[in-house]
Design a protein around this motif. Structure first.
Motif, PDB file in Angstrom:
ATOM      1  N   ALA A  60       0.844  -1.192   0.000  1.00  0.00           N
ATOM      2  CA  ALA A  60       0.000   0.000   0.000  1.00  0.00           C
ATOM      3  C   ALA A  60       0.879   1.241   0.000  1.00  0.00           C
ATOM      4  O   ALA A  60       2.101   1.176   0.050  1.00  0.00           O
ATOM      5  CB  ALA A  60      -0.913  -0.012   1.223  1.00  0.00           C
ATOM      6  N   GLY A  61       0.251   2.409  -0.059  1.00  0.00           N
ATOM      7  CA  GLY A  61       0.983   3.670   0.007  1.00  0.00           C
ATOM      8  C   GLY A  61       1.686   4.007  -1.290  1.00  0.00           C
ATOM      9  O   GLY A  61       1.161   3.790  -2.387  1.00  0.00           O
ATOM     10  N   ALA A  62       2.903   4.538  -1.174  1.00  0.00           N
ATOM     11  CA  ALA A  62       3.638   5.001  -2.352  1.00  0.00           C
ATOM     12  C   ALA A  62       3.879   3.880  -3.345  1.00  0.00           C
ATOM     13  O   ALA A  62       3.908   4.121  -4.564  1.00  0.00           O
ATOM     14  CB  ALA A  62       4.977   5.602  -1.912  1.00  0.00           C
ATOM     15  N   ASP A  63       4.038   2.646  -2.876  1.00  0.00           N
ATOM     16  CA  ASP A  63       4.328   1.535  -3.783  1.00  0.00           C
ATOM     17  C   ASP A  63       3.259   1.402  -4.850  1.00  0.00           C
ATOM     18  O   ASP A  63       3.547   1.385  -6.050  1.00  0.00           O
ATOM     19  CB  ASP A  63       4.449   0.241  -2.971  1.00  0.00           C
ATOM     20  N   VAL A  64       1.997   1.299  -4.429  1.00  0.00           N
ATOM     21  CA  VAL A  64       0.941   1.119  -5.414  1.00  0.00           C
ATOM     22  C   VAL A  64       0.497   2.448  -6.025  1.00  0.00           C
ATOM     23  O   VAL A  64       0.219   2.534  -7.231  1.00  0.00           O
ATOM     24  CB  VAL A  64      -0.271   0.381  -4.789  1.00  0.00           C
ATOM     25  N   VAL A  65       0.462   3.519  -5.220  1.00  0.00           N
ATOM     26  CA  VAL A  65      -0.079   4.802  -5.709  1.00  0.00           C
ATOM     27  C   VAL A  65       0.905   5.506  -6.639  1.00  0.00           C
ATOM     28  O   VAL A  65       0.513   6.006  -7.706  1.00  0.00           O
ATOM     29  CB  VAL A  65      -0.452   5.706  -4.517  1.00  0.00           C
ATOM     30  N   LEU A  66       2.179   5.571  -6.256  1.00  0.00           N
ATOM     31  CA  LEU A  66       3.162   6.318  -7.042  1.00  0.00           C
ATOM     32  C   LEU A  66       3.996   5.409  -7.954  1.00  0.00           C
ATOM     33  O   LEU A  66       4.740   5.928  -8.782  1.00  0.00           O
ATOM     34  CB  LEU A  66       4.094   7.095  -6.105  1.00  0.00           C
ATOM     35  N   GLY A  67       3.861   4.093  -7.779  1.00  0.00           N
ATOM     36  CA  GLY A  67       4.617   3.158  -8.593  1.00  0.00           C
ATOM     37  C   GLY A  67       3.761   2.446  -9.623  1.00  0.00           C
ATOM     38  O   GLY A  67       3.831   2.723 -10.826  1.00  0.00           O
ATOM     39  N   MET A  68       2.919   1.537  -9.172  1.00  0.00           N
ATOM     40  CA  MET A  68       2.158   0.705 -10.102  1.00  0.00           C
ATOM     41  C   MET A  68       0.996   1.425 -10.767  1.00  0.00           C
ATOM     42  O   MET A  68       0.658   1.154 -11.923  1.00  0.00           O
ATOM     43  CB  MET A  68       1.647  -0.532  -9.354  1.00  0.00           C
ATOM     44  N   LEU A  69       0.357   2.340 -10.056  1.00  0.00           N
ATOM     45  CA  LEU A  69      -0.797   3.016 -10.648  1.00  0.00           C
ATOM     46  C   LEU A  69      -0.412   3.879 -11.861  1.00  0.00           C
ATOM     47  O   LEU A  69      -1.101   3.837 -12.896  1.00  0.00           O
ATOM     48  CB  LEU A  69      -1.512   3.847  -9.584  1.00  0.00           C
ATOM     49  N   PRO A  70       0.679   4.656 -11.822  1.00  0.00           N
ATOM     50  CA  PRO A  70       1.078   5.378 -13.034  1.00  0.00           C
ATOM     51  C   PRO A  70       1.422   4.444 -14.202  1.00  0.00           C
ATOM     52  O   PRO A  70       1.135   4.774 -15.362  1.00  0.00           O
ATOM     53  CB  PRO A  70       2.310   6.164 -12.573  1.00  0.00           C
ATOM     54  N   LEU A  71       2.009   3.276 -13.898  1.00  0.00           N
ATOM     55  CA  LEU A  71       2.297   2.323 -14.971  1.00  0.00           C
ATOM     56  C   LEU A  71       1.005   1.782 -15.564  1.00  0.00           C
ATOM     57  O   LEU A  71       0.866   1.661 -16.794  1.00  0.00           O
ATOM     58  CB  LEU A  71       3.155   1.173 -14.425  1.00  0.00           C
ATOM     59  N   ALA A  72       0.035   1.475 -14.711  1.00  0.00           N
ATOM     60  CA  ALA A  72      -1.263   1.006 -15.197  1.00  0.00           C
ATOM     61  C   ALA A  72      -1.948   2.096 -16.025  1.00  0.00           C
ATOM     62  O   ALA A  72      -2.557   1.814 -17.066  1.00  0.00           O
ATOM     63  CB  ALA A  72      -2.145   0.601 -14.015  1.00  0.00           C
ATOM     64  N   ARG A  73      -1.840   3.316 -15.567  1.00  0.00           N
ATOM     65  CA  ARG A  73      -2.460   4.442 -16.301  1.00  0.00           C
ATOM     66  C   ARG A  73      -1.869   4.566 -17.696  1.00  0.00           C
ATOM     67  O   ARG A  73      -2.595   4.836 -18.667  1.00  0.00           O
ATOM     68  CB  ARG A  73      -2.246   5.730 -15.509  1.00  0.00           C
ATOM     69  N   GLU A  74      -0.557   4.385 -17.838  1.00  0.00           N
ATOM     70  CA  GLU A  74       0.069   4.484 -19.151  1.00  0.00           C
ATOM     71  C   GLU A  74      -0.478   3.415 -20.089  1.00  0.00           C
ATOM     72  O   GLU A  74      -0.714   3.674 -21.283  1.00  0.00           O
ATOM     73  CB  GLU A  74       1.588   4.353 -19.023  1.00  0.00           C
ATOM     74  N   LEU A  75      -0.673   2.204 -19.582  1.00  0.00           N
ATOM     75  CA  LEU A  75      -1.247   1.142 -20.399  1.00  0.00           C
ATOM     76  C   LEU A  75      -2.683   1.476 -20.787  1.00  0.00           C
ATOM     77  O   LEU A  75      -3.106   1.232 -21.928  1.00  0.00           O
ATOM     78  CB  LEU A  75      -1.204  -0.185 -19.631  1.00  0.00           C
ATOM     79  N   LEU A  76      -3.445   2.055 -19.857  1.00  0.00           N
ATOM     80  CA  LEU A  76      -4.823   2.450 -20.157  1.00  0.00           C
ATOM     81  C   LEU A  76      -4.857   3.533 -21.229  1.00  0.00           C
ATOM     82  O   LEU A  76      -5.707   3.500 -22.143  1.00  0.00           O
ATOM     83  CB  LEU A  76      -5.507   2.963 -18.883  1.00  0.00           C
ATOM     84  N   ARG A  77      -3.962   4.481 -21.146  1.00  0.00           N
ATOM     85  CA  ARG A  77      -3.918   5.548 -22.154  1.00  0.00           C
ATOM     86  C   ARG A  77      -3.634   4.982 -23.540  1.00  0.00           C
ATOM     87  O   ARG A  77      -4.069   5.534 -24.548  1.00  0.00           O
ATOM     88  CB  ARG A  77      -2.851   6.577 -21.784  1.00  0.00           C
ATOM     89  N   GLY A  78      -2.898   3.865 -23.577  1.00  0.00           N
ATOM     90  CA  GLY A  78      -2.604   3.234 -24.859  1.00  0.00           C
ATOM     91  C   GLY A  78      -3.700   2.321 -25.361  1.00  0.00           C
ATOM     92  O   GLY A  78      -3.562   1.708 -26.424  1.00  0.00           O
ATOM     93  N   GLY A  79      -4.770   2.187 -24.592  1.00  0.00           N
ATOM     94  CA  GLY A  79      -5.905   1.397 -25.054  1.00  0.00           C
ATOM     95  C   GLY A  79      -5.990   0.011 -24.477  1.00  0.00           C
ATOM     96  O   GLY A  79      -6.867  -0.769 -24.868  1.00  0.00           O
ATOM     97  N   ALA A  80      -5.119  -0.338 -23.561  1.00  0.00           N
ATOM     98  CA  ALA A  80      -5.140  -1.688 -22.993  1.00  0.00           C
ATOM     99  C   ALA A  80      -6.131  -1.790 -21.840  1.00  0.00           C
ATOM    100  O   ALA A  80      -6.473  -0.790 -21.204  1.00  0.00           O
ATOM    101  CB  ALA A  80      -3.746  -2.073 -22.502  1.00  0.00           C
ATOM    102  N   GLU A  81      -6.589  -3.007 -21.592  1.00  0.00           N
ATOM    103  CA  GLU A  81      -7.310  -3.281 -20.360  1.00  0.00           C
ATOM    104  C   GLU A  81      -6.282  -3.690 -19.302  1.00  0.00           C
ATOM    105  O   GLU A  81      -5.304  -4.370 -19.600  1.00  0.00           O
ATOM    106  CB  GLU A  81      -8.319  -4.420 -20.553  1.00  0.00           C
ATOM    107  N   VAL A  82      -6.528  -3.281 -18.053  1.00  0.00           N
ATOM    108  CA  VAL A  82      -5.610  -3.599 -16.966  1.00  0.00           C
ATOM    109  C   VAL A  82      -6.398  -4.253 -15.837  1.00  0.00           C
ATOM    110  O   VAL A  82      -7.455  -3.758 -15.438  1.00  0.00           O
ATOM    111  CB  VAL A  82      -4.897  -2.329 -16.446  1.00  0.00           C
ATOM    112  N   VAL A  83      -5.876  -5.356 -15.348  1.00  0.00           N
ATOM    113  CA  VAL A  83      -6.464  -6.054 -14.204  1.00  0.00           C
ATOM    114  C   VAL A  83      -5.464  -5.977 -13.055  1.00  0.00           C
ATOM    115  O   VAL A  83      -4.399  -6.594 -13.101  1.00  0.00           O
ATOM    116  CB  VAL A  83      -6.772  -7.523 -14.534  1.00  0.00           C
TER     117      VAL A  83
END
Length: 936
Positions: free
Chosen positions: A737-760
């Motif tokens: 939790a915290g910075a790991d998921v919010v500042l690490g994985m969530l921005p990476l997931a957002r980049e994939l979403l911006r490119g049109g991918a589905e993210v689970v």
């Protein structure tokens, strides 16, 4: 599952209702519980199986196996549980009433105690009801000879319906079920070392010989599911040992006899080969001087009377005599029917080392290593469990009904251990705990008694053998081949042996979930094992990690107490947790195999289960909430900063951000010091600017970049541009939790979403240290959506898709849904999850962001058992991302997938960094792997 109709009292209704009651148990989230703590309970039970989603009113029976020596009871009690991690929008389970399957034993001579137990527990008044709502008489499924002998007494005193079941059939049903359902059920035993075996297909299991050692001995040839034949038996069994021991030693209790034999020297009673040949071997036929030539033969030429012999020597001599004859007879039958596997069941063995040694060596010696004796951790409950399953089968028992192979059945079961396991080993030992305070008091008393016993043992000279035995286990751990020991003559295990400890087989809580299965994207599910390091084969490594867990207990105790505002009751429970878990750690290290073959991931999970047992469901909750809030405050600024970069620099920054944010881990000692010396934002900024910079210790970033950007995108895009993602659906296993998921994985997931991918996004279903859980992650996404339109739109789209699909995870757009049958899963998944774009439909019109639980509550990840909601998400997935030390290094470091995979982690343990990578603390892992090549 179709509702079952319990039995009525009318005899014509019994047969009709019997058919209705034959539907399978709902085993969702089932578990083995070593000690029950239900309200109103009057006795502490042996290990039980929890069935949290089984409707209590659908179970109107109990089961008894009444042998000549022991009575074994299996019964069901209701339990109420709430929904799991699926709340707040994604797929969920309804609130349901379930229960536990309990296991208790009594001496047959004390049949009245068994009846009184049933009366006291109210088991004869289970709430089985007919269609009219009228309470029905309870069915007692009974097997064993005593089912006939005591039928009248049971029916008159309990007023129940007694239904007799075939003893041999029940034994086979129970044994088959345990061998297929429990990962660490069967083991061989050699030189005080247990070696566990499991089977991935029925062809590897059948045929086998089941030797059930009760009062007498039955030998059953099992050739397939529901196919068996009793081929032999013997009147010399457990009853023989018990009866002769009682006559010769005046000891009455069976367990006391076994303990007494541990102190004996059978050479004082038995005639050895050396006694006949002047202390010389009879080498021409392979017999050493220490081989038993005649059981009790030395008594013939002695002038001693019975009272002159040591009861311990007599006990051991009897144990050797009975065990060796059973082993020899078992070998002869296995040889006759060409059976390579011989399983021993029944309550005679009970982890007794001389018994197991004798049986093992007899079969190994006479078969010249072609056969092996195998023992069962649930050895005594085969018949009772089989009788219970006759009414509610967990798996099909008909020879003509297709049965999932053992690997698929085993995926649905997980064994966990309550705090009673290292203390009583599943023995019934007094009244149940009426509340948590009583449980804590009992643990405190146990620790005081244990410390006193240890102090006394230290004053006894012979106590040194314990440490010697530990060293022997360590040096002989690698000797696990069937041929090991063949050079030794037969008598080496039949001579007077140095005293060894009894191997108490701790039977834990069997959690069962019929929705669980292997992760479908595993390239090699047959040989998959999650643990990167095998602590069972490396005693030094086991000692280090168990020591590290012990050292970290003080921090965990402080967190547990603080999570409830340091109230006196919380402080006391936290201290009791530490004592109970310390007992687990001590037992795991001192008696290898007592819990089965636990891996490091299992021990981590045991710690979390032990916390939950003492009422601490989420000890880092306040830390996680605080860190989530702090990280979310700076998320908008981070996203704006990332959006100013060109795609190539942005990808580098995103991966660096994941690695830097992964430093936040309360489970790593080095990171705890960082928490004490700085704020999370200070730590994150420093890690991002220093520790996470390339080159990394494992650096496959160029491979990732080549896969991320399509040809023609390498140099044609500028700041703010967003390339179309080459991935259609990405499974992302998140960590803290915290910075790991919010500042690490969530921005990476957002980049994939911006490119049109589905993210689970896949998170823990239950809390473990500061790992984020699925419910917490949904709340984080809700907050992040308020400042990020990309996340908001993707979440809204995902929730609409779930609603349109009746709450189930839909497949990637354009693909058919997953067939909900494991037999067809790989066939479907093989056409849907490859990396070739020709297998996929066009991109969905709007990216979606899902959250699912992984079905686990551990800092590690075991892909042998994931819920069907996660399995559904794999249809169309073409990238798997594993993040964090627990999920990508402690476990799954060497795991390959059918699609590309990316493993990202910061290594926060110096020993792990050095041993696995030749590196140091805070080195980073960026491992990108192409799909595994299918095995030829």
């Amino acid at each position: 599952m179709q509702p079952s109709t319990p039995f009525g009292e009318d005899s014509s209704k019994v047969a009709e209702d019997a058919i209705k009651l034959g539907s399978p148990l709902d085993l969702t989230d089932a578990e083995i519980v070593t000690r029950a703590t239900f309200k109103g309970q009057k006795s502490r039970d042996a290990p039980s199986i929890s069935l949290p989603h089984q409707q209590a009113e659908q179970v109107g029976h109990i089961a008894l196996d009444i042998g000549g020596s022991l009575i074994k009871l299996v019964y069901f009690s209701p339990e109420d549980r709430g929904s799991d991690d699926g709340a707040a929008g994604d797929a969920s389970r309804d609130h349901s009433t379930g229960g536990r399957m309990h296991f208790v034993k009594f001496e047959t001579s004390a049949i009245d105690q068994a009846i009184e137990f049933i009366l006291a527990k109210g088991l004869h008044q289970l709430q089985a009801r007919s269609h009219s709502g009228r309470a029905n008489r309870v069915r007692v499924k009974a097997t064993g000879g005593g089912a006939y002998k005591f039928a009248e007494a049971l029916q008159e005193r309990l007023e129940v319906l007694l239904e007799k079941e075939d003893e041999m059939q029940c034994l086979v049903i129970g044994c088959d079920f345990l061998l297929k359902a429990v990962r660490h059920e069967a083991f061989t035993y050699e030189k005080q070392q247990a070696h566990f075996s499991r089977w991935n297909a029925d062809s590897e299991l059948y045929p086998y010989l089941l030797v059930n050692v009760g009062s007498g001995v039955s030998m059953i040839k099992v050739t397939g599911n529901g196919q068996f034949e009793r081929v032999s038996g013997s009147s010399m069994g457990g009853g023989t040992f018990w009866g002769l021991c009682r006559l010769l030693t005046r000891v009455r209790a069976f367990d006391e006899m076994l303990e007494l034999s541990m102190q004996g020297d059978n050479s004082k009673v038995d005639m050895l080969v050396g006694d006949i040949y002047g202390n010389r071997d009879y080498s021409s036929i392979g017999l050493s001087a220490s081989t038993i030539a005649s059981s009790f033969g030395k008594v013939v030429s002695s002038d001693k009377e019975l009272e002159d012999y040591s009861p311990a020597d007599l006990c051991l001599a009897l144990c050797r005599m009975v065990s060796y004859n059973i082993g020899h007879l078992a070998y002869l039958n296995a040889k006759r029917y060409n059976l390579k596997r011989v399983f021993f069941g029944g309550f005679f063995i009970r982890g007794h080392p001389y018994t197991m040694d004798t049986l093992s060596f007899a079969i190994q010696f006479w078969s010249k290593g072609e056969m092996a004796a195998m023992f069962l951790r649930h050895e005594g409950y085969l018949g009772a469990l089989g009788a219970f399953l006759k009414a509610h089968p967990m798996t099909p028992s008909s020879a003509t009904t297709p049965v999932p192979d053992p690997r698929k059945v085993r995926a649905r079961f997980t064994e966990r251990f309550s705090m009673g396991a290292p203390i009583s080993g599943g023995q019934v030992s007094g009244p149940a705990f009426s509340d948590m305070d009583e449980k804590v008091s009992w643990v405190e008393k146990f620790v005081r008694l244990g410390e006193a016993a240890a102090s006394q043992a230290a004053e006894v000279e012979s106590a040194d053998w314990i440490e010697d035995l530990h060293l022997q286990w360590s040096s002989e751990a690698a000797s696990d081949t069937p041929e090991a020991g063949l050079e030794a003559p037969l008598g080496e295990l039949l001579e007077a042996s140095p005293r060894v400890s009894r191997m108490n087989m701790h039977v834990g809580v069997l959690h069962y979930d019929p929705s669980c299965e292997y992760f479908p994207l595993l390239a090699d599910p047959v040989h998959y094992t999650p643990d990167t390091q095998d602590i069972n084969k490396d005693r030094e490594e086991m000692g280090y990690w168990l020591g590290a867990m012990q050292e970290g207990l003080s921090t965990l105790v402080a967190k547990a107490s603080a999570s409830e505002h340091n109230k006196p009751g919380a402080q006391r429970r936290a201290a009791a947790f530490a004592k109970a878990f310390t007992a687990h750690l001590t037992k795991v290290q001192s008696v290898p195999g007592a819990y089965g073959e636990l891996g490091l991931a299992d021990v981590f999970e045991m710690r979390e289960e032990c916390l939950r047992e003492f009422g601490f469901t989420d000890v880092y909750r306040m830390d996680k909430d605080r860190e989530n809030t702090t990280a979310l405050e700076v998320l908008p600024d981070l996203l704006r900063e990332l959006d100013t970069l060109d795609p190539h620099a942005r990808l580098t920054a995103l991966v660096e951000g994941v690695l830097a944010a992964n430093i936040f881990d309360w489970g790593a000692r080095e990171c705890v010091e960082l928490y004490r010396n700085g704020t999370i934002l200070e730590i994150y900024r420093k890690a991002r600017t220093t520790l996470a910079k390339r080159p990394w210790r494992v650096d496959d970033f160029e491979g990732l970049k080549a896969a991320w950007f399509a040809k023609g995108q390498q140099s044609q895009m500028g700041p703010g541009d967003v390339p179309r993602s080459p991935f259609k659906r990405v499974i992302m296993f998140v960590d803290n939790a915290g910075a790991d998921v919010v500042l690490g994985m969530l921005p990476l997931a957002r980049e994939l979403l911006r490119g049109g991918a589905e993210v689970v996004l896949v998170a823990n279903s239950q809390p473990a240290i500061n790992d984020v859980t699925a419910p917490e992650l949904r709340r984080v996404l809700e907050a992040a959506a308020s400042c990020c339109p990309v996340i908001a739109a993707a979440r809204e789209s995902a929730l609409k898709a779930l609603e349109a699909n009746d709450g189930r995870m839909p497949p990637l757009e354009g693909l058919p849904p997953r067939i909900r049958s494991y037999a067809h899963l790989q066939e479907l998944e093989g056409t849907a999850s490859g990396s070739s774009s020709s297998q996929h439909a066009p991109f969905p019109r709007q990216a979606r962001l899902y959250v699912v639980g992984n079905g686990q509550g551990s800092p590690c990840l075991d892909l042998r058992r994931v819920p069907d909601t996660l399995a559904d998400a794999t249809i169309g997935a073409d990238l798997v991302i594993l993040e964090g030390m627990g999920r990508a290094i402690h476990t799954n470091l060497r795991t390959r997938f059918k699609c590309p995979s990316l493993k990202l982690a910061m290594i926060k343990n110096a020993r792990l960094a050095s041993r696995l990578f030749g590196g140091q603390t805070y080195d980073c892992l960026c491992m990108f792997e192409a799909p595994a090549t299918p095995a030829a």
